[in-house]
Structures are given as C-alpha cells and as structure tokens.
Design an enzyme around this catalytic site. Structure first.
Site, PDB file in Angstrom:
ATOM      1  CB  CYS A 201      -0.596   0.018   1.021  1.00  0.00           C
ATOM      2  SG  CYS A 201      -1.954  -1.095   1.270  1.00  0.00           S
TER       3      CYS A 201
ATOM      4  NE  ARG B  77       4.686   2.142  -0.441  1.00  0.00           N
ATOM      5  CZ  ARG B  77       5.773   1.640   0.211  1.00  0.00           C
ATOM      6  NH1 ARG B  77       7.071   1.829  -1.012  1.00  0.00           N
ATOM      7  NH2 ARG B  77       6.101   0.755   1.326  1.00  0.00           N
TER       8      ARG B  77
ATOM      9  CD1 TRP C 123      -0.830  -5.911  -3.549  1.00  0.00           C
ATOM     10  CD2 TRP C 123      -0.813  -7.116  -1.477  1.00  0.00           C
ATOM     11  NE1 TRP C 123      -0.542  -7.729  -3.702  1.00  0.00           N
ATOM     12  CE2 TRP C 123      -0.772  -8.126  -2.254  1.00  0.00           C
ATOM     13  CE3 TRP C 123      -0.741  -7.223   0.096  1.00  0.00           C
ATOM     14  CZ2 TRP C 123       0.064  -9.436  -1.844  1.00  0.00           C
ATOM     15  CZ3 TRP C 123      -0.860  -8.727   0.268  1.00  0.00           C
ATOM     16  CH2 TRP C 123      -0.431  -9.125  -0.581  1.00  0.00           C
TER      17      TRP C 123
ATOM     18  CG  ASN D 227       2.022   0.557   3.740  1.00  0.00           C
ATOM     19  OD1 ASN D 227       1.484  -0.395   3.325  1.00  0.00           O
ATOM     20  ND2 ASN D 227       3.226   1.278   4.277  1.00  0.00           N
ATOM     21  N   GLY D 228       0.065  -1.459   5.829  1.00  0.00           N
ATOM     22  CA  GLY D 228       1.157  -2.028   7.258  1.00  0.00           C
ATOM     23  C   GLY D 228      -0.110  -3.373   7.101  1.00  0.00           C
TER      24      GLY D 228
ATOM     25  CD  GLU E 161      14.693 -13.240 -11.774  1.00  0.00           C
ATOM     26  OE1 GLU E 161      14.518 -14.511 -10.842  1.00  0.00           O
ATOM     27  OE2 GLU E 161      14.509 -12.911 -11.620  1.00  0.00           O
TER      28      GLU E 161
ATOM     29  CE  LYS F 174      11.049 -11.730 -13.353  1.00  0.00           C
ATOM     30  NZ  LYS F 174      11.760 -10.692 -12.126  1.00  0.00           N
TER      31      LYS F 174
ATOM     32  CD  GLU G 268       7.392 -11.865 -11.221  1.00  0.00           C
ATOM     33  OE1 GLU G 268       6.881 -10.692  -9.852  1.00  0.00           O
ATOM     34  OE2 GLU G 268       8.836 -11.425 -11.473  1.00  0.00           O
TER      35      GLU G 268
ATOM     36  CG  HIS H 195      16.648 -37.650  -8.244  1.00  0.00           C
ATOM     37  ND1 HIS H 195      16.593 -38.399  -8.265  1.00  0.00           N
ATOM     38  CD2 HIS H 195      17.714 -36.994  -8.923  1.00  0.00           C
ATOM     39  CE1 HIS H 195      17.912 -39.072  -8.782  1.00  0.00           C
ATOM     40  NE2 HIS H 195      18.763 -37.619  -9.466  1.00  0.00           N
TER      41      HIS H 195
ATOM     42  CE  LYS I 153       9.792  -2.987  -8.991  1.00  0.00           C
ATOM     43  NZ  LYS I 153      10.869  -4.647  -8.978  1.00  0.00           N
TER      44      LYS I 153
HETATM   45  O1  M6R Z   1      12.546  -4.871  -3.115  1.00  0.00           O
HETATM   46  P1  M6R Z   1      13.248  -6.940  -2.749  1.00  0.00           P
HETATM   47  O2  M6R Z   1      14.252  -6.620  -3.845  1.00  0.00           O
HETATM   48  O3  M6R Z   1      13.286  -7.554  -1.487  1.00  0.00           O
HETATM   49  O4  M6R Z   1      11.855  -7.564  -3.551  1.00  0.00           O
HETATM   50  C1  M6R Z   1      11.603  -9.037  -3.014  1.00  0.00           C
HETATM   51  C2  M6R Z   1      11.078  -9.670  -3.740  1.00  0.00           C
HETATM   52  O5  M6R Z   1       9.153  -9.267  -3.925  1.00  0.00           O
HETATM   53  C3  M6R Z   1      10.523  -9.507  -5.958  1.00  0.00           C
HETATM   54  O6  M6R Z   1      11.300  -9.699  -6.139  1.00  0.00           O
HETATM   55  C4  M6R Z   1      10.001 -10.090  -6.668  1.00  0.00           C
HETATM   56  O7  M6R Z   1      10.262 -11.311  -6.463  1.00  0.00           O
HETATM   57  C5  M6R Z   1      10.066  -9.523  -7.740  1.00  0.00           C
HETATM   58  N1  M6R Z   1       8.037  -8.922  -8.039  1.00  0.00           N
HETATM   59  C6  M6R Z   1      10.702 -10.450  -8.583  1.00  0.00           C
HETATM   60  O8  M6R Z   1      10.149 -10.413 -10.529  1.00  0.00           O
END
Ligand code: M6R
Length: 598
Positions: free
Chosen positions: A2, A27, A75, A99-100, A473, A477, A480, A496, A593
C-alpha cells in the site's frame, strides 16, 4: 504494501494527490481513495482498481475549498478488494489511511466494538471504528493518538485527520513513511522519491515517531531534535519513454545501468570497501545471503560466486524463513541482505533479527533512502535507477554485479585469487554490457518462442550449476507476468521426479552454457526429446538440428558473466509472451512491487 500520501495546507490538491498516488501505485493497485480535508468537512472518494479509475471518479471540481488531502493505494491484506474496504476510512470527524497490518485487530474488535452490527472485514476499518469509540471518552486528539498507539500491535504507517481541530497525525512502526516541508505545504509519502517535485528536504520517520501537523507547524510528540536532510533527486524515473511498458524499458536499460554500477565499483566504492573488508573477512567463517523472490535467486548466484572465487563458506536463506529460525550467535558470519526496494518486510525483519544477535550486516540495495540502509552496518549500492515494473529485471542483474564484485574482492583479500586473476575478472565484468547489447540486438527468435509457449500447457526451465538459479528466475518471471504454469529444475533432478511431467504439450527451456557440465545438460535435452517433449535450448555451443528442438545461440560466456547472459533472453521471452497474452505486464494481478507486509 500500500502507498499513502498526505498533502497538508496546500493548493492543487487533486492534481498533486493523483500525481503522488500514481508514483506509489507500484506498492499496490487493488483500490484507491482520497479524503479532501477542511475544518469540519471531509469529502472522501474511493474506487476499486487503479489510480486511473479514482482519477476518473474525481469530479471536475478543483476541491479548492479544502486545505489538505490524504490518499491511499491498496494491496489487499485483510478483506476482499471492494469499495467498502478501500481507504481512507472516514466520517465527518475522522479520516485515516494506513499502510501495514494491525495484527491484534480481532482482539480490539472484541474489546471495543462489541455493539457494532456491521461486518468489519479489514484491520484498518477496525482501527477507524475503535478510534471513533475512544474519541467519545478522550476528547484531546494528542491523548487519543497516544492511547491508540498503546493498544495496537503490528507494522504500520498511519495518517489520521481530525476535522474538529484540523490536526493531522502521522504514526510509524515498521512501515516506511517520509515527511517533507516546503513553502507550499507539508507532504507525506510512503516513498520519498514520489515527492521529488514538491519538497527539497525530507525526514524519514523512525519507528515510534508521532508527528502532529497543524497549519504549517509540525511537532514531534516523541522526539525533539529531528534533522531534515536534502532529498536526493533523480530525473525521468517515472517515464516509460518510447517503450510500451516499464518492464521492457528496464530490460533495455541493463547495459547502461550495469556499466554505470561497475564504473562506480571500479573507481570509487570498492577502493574504500576493500579496507573495510580486510578487517571483517579475514576472521570470518561464512557469508550468509538473504532475500526474497528474485533477490533470493541473486543470493543463490552469490553462493556459486563465493564457492568459485573464495575459500569461505556461503549459504542462502529465504528471509521469511530466517526471521523465525534459531541462529547461533557463536559463528563468525556476515549476513548479506539483498533487496531492490530495501523495504521488503521479511528481509527487513530478518536483518533486524540477525543484528540483534550481534552479527555484521551488509545490504545490497537499489534504494539508498530505504529502511534497510538505515539498519545495516554496510551498504553495497546498485545503480539500476528506479525500477517500476513489478517484475524485477535490471535490479536483479545489478544485484548479480554487486555480488560478483563482492566475491572477487573477498577472494583477493583472502588471497584465494591473485591480482592477475582479479584484474581479468574485473575486465570480464566490464565487458558484460557489450554482450548484453548483442543479445538485445539479435532477438529474431522471440516470435518462435512466443508461438511455442502459446501452444504449451506448462513451461519448465532446466539448468545446472551457476545457471540453475537463472532457471528459477526465468520461471518466476514467466509465471508472474503471464500467469503460465512454470517451474525451474536442476538438470540432475529431472530423473528424480520432474521428468514425469514431460509430454508433447509441455515446453522445456534448457540453459546450456559451454562449461564442464555442458554434456550433462545436453543429455537432459535428449531425454526430454526422447519422451516427445518440446525443447528450446539457449547455448553458446550448437547441438545440431533435431525434431522438436529450437536452438538459440548465445555469446561465449566466462563463468562470471554466465548468469547475466542467460538472464536477459528469459526476461525478453517472458515479456513478449505476456504481451501476446494481453496481461497487465507492469502490474500483474495479485502482486505489488514492494512487499511491505508479511
Ligand atoms: O525489493 P526486494 O528486492 O526485496 O523484493 C523482493 C521480491 O519481492 C521481488 O524480487 C519479487 O520476487 C519480484 N516481483 C520478482 O520479479
């Protein structure tokens, strides 16, 4: 998560609030709202969805009869995404945004809101109603706020307005909040960079801070000497330029930001850092790398680098696990926290926990104004510039660069590599941007990959050794931003269990750099092809043409630049596939984010 904004005693409130909220949208973007504030008058407008929806709902009125505004982009944590659960929560007396997470909200509901008939879904609405109840007995707003702080548990940042006195209170415990002053008012924001246009000086609230604003006066209820610092400003951060999405802009920025970051390491940072390292790293037993999501994948790469270039133990921890784990205070370890935002709650809490056990901490971050920078002993900055797309791209490769540099510095200090090897590795790092430019130019394979992904029900990324974390990774990507089912597997693990998943409708993407495990990785591809699976292989050595195989040739790699070379095409194919699927690439569903809640 948020984002909250407050603009107190100012003009052009609508324009400014929407402008700041747009910058905070990364956020969270489930719903948004604003309260325009004046003496005995509060006007609240909320909307489900993004800031653009809220903006449409604000009438053509300029709201010039109001002096202040508070706003929120959400969020959802507690309570579904709905207008009812959107912030601000308000009536004609009080308006508040948060926020929290308030962890004891059920307890507070039982204690203070027994007679309430309405179903209360969210923690913030609970606090709003509790505050209204308490205000009946505590007419002094300062005392009321202190009482509130004494009964709530959790991580939060609040802005609370009382229309009878026109006081605004800001409270912080755990979640970020900054305040800036200017001749045009007082500004609050969850992220100080969203205030670039409006203020020159900033104060980042500390946990426990309570600020009261009345007119142009700010008073701190808990501390006397507060230093406002100059706000570090960067230009053009929030613009997509000629690109359709932030993500593709950020992918293309990688050669530049890697070059800039490496330059900073070469001519400045590590010259001084080496001295600091001399003291700590000679006496150490281990390095522990900690992060979440993409940052955790950077941790895994760091482990490979440390194993290659140093004789020191390296291990990795998910921040969300580490913060609840028993850790011994006897080992001589240094903990390295990796976080683009520097605000991720799990990583921050793990950092505080490790610090409380007496360990030295390093934070690798892209956000020099962040809470983690203020908490850690040493900061290792990356200069990726602001990353707006929720999917991390350039921040990740800059993290890899920081960790590669760190590993060879430690290797040099501990005499695990000699000066000649060190200089060659530095040269290899400086050559990365040129290799990435080459990959960006040669993207003719993308259409074929997108077609293959479109005709598949799932996609698996398979790799060994230093590219195994890149498989993880690549898979993160893809899932997500396109929502396609995907997993990353270590090549040697296929037999396995995971190989049972292979059939003609499944696509496997293999990463086969030309290293000592190349032949083994080739066997992985063959075994999948033999079972009717479709394979795309990214490699610097050709496998030859085969049925169901698409081969994409990569530039020749060294060990140290391998993760960079194999990351870039995976970012590109995820982006273009998601584009084809028509998903919301920069703001994928259910994500935000910065994950600033647990
Ligand atoms: O701001 P941070 O690097 O601590 O964030 C960590 C993860 O939340 C962040 O890398 C998340 O996995 C991304 N959306 C991946 O693309």
């Amino acid at each position: 998560m948020c984002g909250i904004v407050g603009i107190i005693n100012s003009k052009d409130l609508k324009l400014k609030a929407i402008n700041v909220l747009n910058k905070l949208e990364y956020r969270g973007y489930d719903s948004a709202g604003v309260s325009f504030l004046a003496k005995n008058k509060i006007k609240t407008i909320t909307e489900v969805g993004k800031i653009a929806e809220l903006s449409k709902s604000l009438s053509s009125d300029s709201y010039s009869s109001f002096e202040s505004v508070i706003g929120h982009t959400r969020w959802a944590t507690h309570g579904i995404v709905s207008k009812n659960n959107a912030h601000p929560f308000s009536n004609q007396k009080i308006s508040l945004v948060c926020n929290g997470i308030i962890e004891n909200y059920n307890e507070l509901k039982l204690k203070y809101l027994k007679s309430h008939k309405k179903i209360i879904e969210s923690d913030t609405e609970t606090i709003f109603l509790v505050l209204n109840e308490l205000s009946k007995e505590i007419p002094d707003n300062k005392k009321l706020i202190k009482k509130l702080v004494s009964i709530i548990k959790g991580h939060y940042a609040f802005l609370i307005y009382f229309s009878n006195t026109q006081e605004v209170f800001s409270l912080k415990s755990g979640s970020p909040l900054s305040v800036g002053k200017s001749s045009n008012g007082i500004y609050f924001s969850s992220d100080s960079s969203a205030l670039n246009e409006y203020v020159d000086n900033i104060y980042h609230l500390k946990d426990g801070d309570i600020i009261r604003v009345l007119g142009q006066d700010t008073s701190f209820l808990n501390s006397k000497n507060v230093n406002f610092e100059p706000l570090k400003k960067t230009s053009n951060e929030f613009s997509k330029g000629d690109f359709k999405h932030f993500m593709i802009k950020e992918i293309h920025e990688q050669p530049l930001v890697i070059k800039n970051t490496q330059k900073y390491y070469d001519v400045d940072y590590f010259l001084d850092f080496r001295n600091k390292l001399k003291d700590v790293s000679k006496e150490l037993d281990s390095f522990v790398f900690v992060g979440c999501g993409t940052a955790y994948h950077a941790c895994l790469i760091a482990k490979y680098y440390f194993e290659k270039y140093t004789d020191i133990d390296a291990s990795c921890e998910y921040a969300s696990e580490l913060r609840y784990k028993k850790i011994s205070s006897k080992k001589r370890s240094i903990y390295v926290f990796i976080s683009q935002s520097g605000e991720t709650m799990d990583t921050l809490m793990a950092l505080k926990y490790v610090k409380s056990k007496g360990y030295n901490t390093i934070v690798v971050t892209n956000s020099l104004e962040s809470t983690m920078v203020r908490e850690a002993n040493i900061t290792l900055p990356t200069y990726a510039m602001k990353e707006i797309g929720v999917a991390s791209t350039k921040a990740f490769t800059c993290q890899l660069l920081a960790l590669a540099n760190l590993s060879i510095e430690v290797g040099l200090v501990r005499k695990n590599i000699n000066k000649k090897e060190y200089l060659q590795l530095k040269k290899d790092l400086r050559n990365i941007p040129a290799k990435l430019i080459k990959i960006l130019k040669n993207s003719s394979y993308i259409e074929k990959v997108v077609n293959l992904l479109s005709s598949s029900k799932a996609c698996y990324f398979i790799a060994r050794n230093i590219v195994f974390p890149i498989a993880l990774e690549g898979s993160l990507k893809l899932k997500e931003i396109s929502y396609m089912h995907s997993e990353g597997f270590a090549g040697g693990e296929m037999k396995h269990g995971p190989i049972a998943l292979i059939d003609k409708d499944v696509l496997s993407i293999c990463l086969n750099p030309k290293n000592e495990l190349y032949e083994k990785s080739v066997s992985n591809c063959e075994e999948i092809l033999a079972r009717g699976g479709k394979v795309i292989v990214f490699s610097s050595k050709s496998l030859g043409s085969k049925k169901n195989l698409l081969e994409i040739l990569m530039p020749k790699e060294n060990y140290i630049d391998t993760p960079f070379i194999y990351t870039l095409p995976l970012q590109l194919i995820s982006y273009y596939f998601a584009l084809n699927e028509g998903t919301d690439i920069d703001q994928p569903r259910n994500l935000a984010k910065s994950v600033t809640v647990e």
